[in-house]
Scaffold this active site. Structure first.
Site, PDB file in Angstrom:
ATOM      1  CB  THR A  27      -0.901   0.043   1.253  1.00  0.00           C
ATOM      2  OG1 THR A  27      -0.076   0.252   2.416  1.00  0.00           O
ATOM      3  CG2 THR A  27      -1.695  -1.236   1.426  1.00  0.00           C
ATOM      4  CB  ALA A  56       1.844  -0.415   6.806  1.00  0.00           C
ATOM      5  CB  ILE A  82       8.078  -0.385   8.540  1.00  0.00           C
ATOM      6  CG1 ILE A  82       7.498  -1.122   9.765  1.00  0.00           C
ATOM      7  CG2 ILE A  82       7.928   1.122   8.675  1.00  0.00           C
ATOM      8  CD1 ILE A  82       5.969  -1.054   9.890  1.00  0.00           C
ATOM      9  CE  LYS A  83       5.674   0.909  -0.520  1.00  0.00           C
ATOM     10  NZ  LYS A  83       4.452   1.196  -1.275  1.00  0.00           N
ATOM     11  CG  LEU A  84      11.113   3.202   6.594  1.00  0.00           C
ATOM     12  CD1 LEU A  84      12.468   3.087   7.292  1.00  0.00           C
ATOM     13  CD2 LEU A  84      10.138   3.975   7.477  1.00  0.00           C
TER      14      LEU A  84
END
Ligand code: E4P
Length: 215
Positions: A27, A56, A82-84
């Site tokens: 996402t 996310a 965790i999307k950074l």
């Protein structure tokens, strides 16, 4: 190559999951915004449908905030990663989160150097954006080959997610480049199934069968 869907739409995720080919979901804030629900609610719902990595994305732009948000999101389900967004602060946050066993997907990757740095910091995934490079007249699929070659040269375990996929050819090119994953929009997944000769062949088989039965 693993196949992820690039959407936050629950109905579409359910539909594609039913095909039996779905390995994960990505996402991003723009996709979440389209759904009219908050990120936590959406990723919680996704984690009940898909048994695989779910990305996310955090909204903080400093390492401390990214880590704080990342830790909170990772509590939702063990499959959450965790999307950074690629930057100095996210490299620092990647180091911290990965040392705590939390998987990071470094997103908005537009060069092999960025991918290399993300991997060095401990990212589990890097997401090179193919379509957005094509948009500015640069061959996005070439970037996939570069990152794949570099990671192979050094035995880097970080998985490459071919992102910003706009058509089925991008998917084939990702597989040819040796990407681990392609994250694909719903419409492109649908396009991947169709071929005019398949449709023609099915119609002919049915017509011939019906003729032989005297229908
Ligand atoms: C990646 O994870 C992103 O969500 C996505 O692939 C971006 O694609 P776009 O360039 O079509 O927005």
């Amino acid at each position: 190559m693993k196949i992820f869907i690039d959407t936050a739409n629950i109905d579409r995720i359910k539909e594609i999951n039913d095909w039996g080919i779905l390995d994960g979901v990505t996402t991003n804030p723009s996709l979440i915004a389209k759904e009219g629900k908050d990120l936590r609610t959406i990723v919680t719902e996704i984690s009940k449908i898909v048994d695989g990595p779910i990305s996310a994305e955090v909204m903080s732009m400093d390492a401390e905030g990214m880590v704080k948000e990342g830790l909170e999101l990772s509590k939702i389900h063990p499959n959450i990663n965790i999307k950074l967004p690629m930057c100095i602060e996210s490299l620092k946050a990647t180091k911290i989160l990965s040392s705590k066993g939390i998987k990071v997907n470094m997103t908005l990757i537009f060069s092999a150097q960025q991918a290399l740095l993300a991997a060095k910091a401990g990212a589990s995934f890097v997401s090179p954006f193919v379509g957005r490079l094509d948009d500015i007249g640069i061959d996005g699929t070439q970037l996939l080959t570069e990152i794949s070659t570099i990671f192979n040269n050094y035995g880097i375990q970080t998985e490459i997610i071919a992102a910003s996929i706009r058509n089925p050819i991008h998917v084939s090119m990702a597989a040819l480049a040796g990407c681990d994953i392609a994250t694909i929009p719903y419409d492109v997944l649908k396009q991947m199934i169709s071929h005019p000769k398949t449709t023609e062949g099915i119609e002919k088989f049915i017509a011939d069968y019906n003729k032989s039965k005297g229908n």
